[in-house]
Design a protein around this motif. Structure first.
Motif, mmCIF file in Angstrom:
data_model
loop_
_atom_site.group_PDB
_atom_site.id
_atom_site.type_symbol
_atom_site.label_atom_id
_atom_site.label_comp_id
_atom_site.label_asym_id
_atom_site.label_seq_id
_atom_site.Cartn_x
_atom_site.Cartn_y
_atom_site.Cartn_z
ATOM 1 N N GLY A 146 0.820 -1.195 0.000
ATOM 2 C CA GLY A 146 0.000 0.000 0.000
ATOM 3 C C GLY A 146 0.855 1.248 0.000
ATOM 4 N N PRO A 147 0.205 2.388 -0.267
ATOM 5 C CA PRO A 147 0.943 3.647 -0.347
ATOM 6 C C PRO A 147 1.398 4.159 1.009
ATOM 7 N N LEU A 148 2.477 4.916 0.968
ATOM 8 C CA LEU A 148 2.964 5.693 2.105
ATOM 9 C C LEU A 148 2.776 7.156 1.710
ATOM 10 N N PRO A 149 1.697 7.787 2.163
ATOM 11 C CA PRO A 149 1.433 9.169 1.749
ATOM 12 C C PRO A 149 2.546 10.118 2.195
ATOM 13 N N ALA A 150 2.733 11.165 1.430
ATOM 14 C CA ALA A 150 3.724 12.180 1.753
ATOM 15 C C ALA A 150 3.374 12.859 3.072
ATOM 16 N N THR A 151 4.411 13.245 3.798
ATOM 17 C CA THR A 151 4.258 14.039 5.015
ATOM 18 C C THR A 151 5.128 15.281 4.842
ATOM 19 N N ASP A 152 5.161 16.122 5.849
ATOM 20 C CA ASP A 152 5.998 17.326 5.759
ATOM 21 C C ASP A 152 7.464 16.987 5.540
ATOM 22 N N GLY A 153 7.921 15.841 6.106
ATOM 23 C CA GLY A 153 9.336 15.512 6.004
ATOM 24 C C GLY A 153 9.675 14.393 5.046
ATOM 25 N N GLU A 154 8.681 13.720 4.511
ATOM 26 C CA GLU A 154 8.931 12.555 3.658
ATOM 27 C C GLU A 154 8.102 12.624 2.380
ATOM 28 N N PRO A 155 8.686 12.248 1.235
ATOM 29 C CA PRO A 155 7.912 12.197 -0.019
ATOM 30 C C PRO A 155 6.990 10.979 -0.028
ATOM 31 N N ASP A 156 6.080 10.955 -0.981
ATOM 32 C CA ASP A 156 5.192 9.794 -1.065
ATOM 33 C C ASP A 156 5.923 8.595 -1.642
ATOM 34 N N GLY A 157 5.423 7.423 -1.269
ATOM 35 C CA GLY A 157 6.040 6.176 -1.694
ATOM 36 C C GLY A 157 5.113 5.017 -1.415
ATOM 37 N N ALA A 158 5.684 3.857 -1.168
ATOM 38 C CA ALA A 158 4.891 2.662 -0.907
ATOM 39 C C ALA A 158 5.677 1.698 -0.041
ATOM 40 N N LEU A 159 4.932 0.832 0.638
ATOM 41 C CA LEU A 159 5.502 -0.266 1.401
ATOM 42 C C LEU A 159 4.955 -1.558 0.813
ATOM 43 N N ILE A 160 5.846 -2.481 0.514
ATOM 44 C CA ILE A 160 5.463 -3.797 -0.005
ATOM 45 C C ILE A 160 6.142 -4.828 0.889
ATOM 46 N N VAL A 161 5.349 -5.619 1.580
ATOM 47 C CA VAL A 161 5.884 -6.665 2.447
ATOM 48 C C VAL A 161 5.869 -7.962 1.643
ATOM 49 N N MET A 162 7.052 -8.583 1.550
ATOM 50 C CA MET A 162 7.217 -9.730 0.664
ATOM 51 C C MET A 162 7.805 -10.934 1.380
ATOM 52 N N SER A 163 7.491 -12.101 0.852
ATOM 53 C CA SER A 163 8.110 -13.351 1.267
ATOM 54 C C SER A 163 9.015 -13.797 0.127
ATOM 55 N N ALA A 164 10.294 -13.984 0.442
ATOM 56 C CA ALA A 164 11.258 -14.358 -0.598
ATOM 57 C C ALA A 164 12.454 -15.042 0.058
ATOM 58 N N PRO A 165 13.241 -15.798 -0.729
ATOM 59 C CA PRO A 165 14.421 -16.463 -0.189
ATOM 60 C C PRO A 165 15.532 -15.493 0.216
ATOM 61 N N SER A 166 15.566 -14.300 -0.410
ATOM 62 C CA SER A 166 16.623 -13.331 -0.110
ATOM 63 C C SER A 166 16.128 -11.933 -0.468
ATOM 64 N N ALA A 167 16.850 -10.939 0.031
ATOM 65 C CA ALA A 167 16.526 -9.556 -0.308
ATOM 66 C C ALA A 167 16.680 -9.323 -1.813
ATOM 67 N N ALA A 168 17.732 -9.894 -2.382
ATOM 68 C CA ALA A 168 17.963 -9.729 -3.823
ATOM 69 C C ALA A 168 16.804 -10.298 -4.633
#
Length: 98
Positions: free
Chosen positions: A42-64
């Protein structure tokens, strides 16, 4: 499998382009959810100190591999994501806890 928190920071002034690409972006994430790789996003709305973005929580064997699964995301392919970060997350309470 490990759990990873992937964050996007969207490119400046990319809102209109993201609106156009959003259906394809969500389709891609839904495909990864069906495969079991995306747990929630889901989205991470912009705040006064941070630009907008998103968080994606994933299951995977590695970060790569978590990042590699997102390489085909239309937002990333078209340059709408300025920064991507990934960090292992170890949930201990709640729905994602092992």
């Amino acid at each position: 499998m490990s759990v990873y928190a992937v964050t996007y920071v969207y490119a400046a002034d990319s809102g209109t382009a993201r609106d156009r690409a959003r259906p394809a972006h969500r389709d891609h994430l839904q495909e990864l959810r069906t495969e079991g790789a995306v747990l929630v996003s889901g989205p991470l709305p912009a705040t006064d100190g941070e630009p907008d973005g998103a968080l994606i929580v994933m299951s995977a064997p590695s970060a790569a591999e978590a990042i590699a699964l997102l390489d085909a995301d239309p937002f990333r392919r078209t340059g709408l994501v300025a920064e991507v970060s990934v960090r292992e997350w170890v949930p201990v309470i709640g729905g994602f806890a092992a």
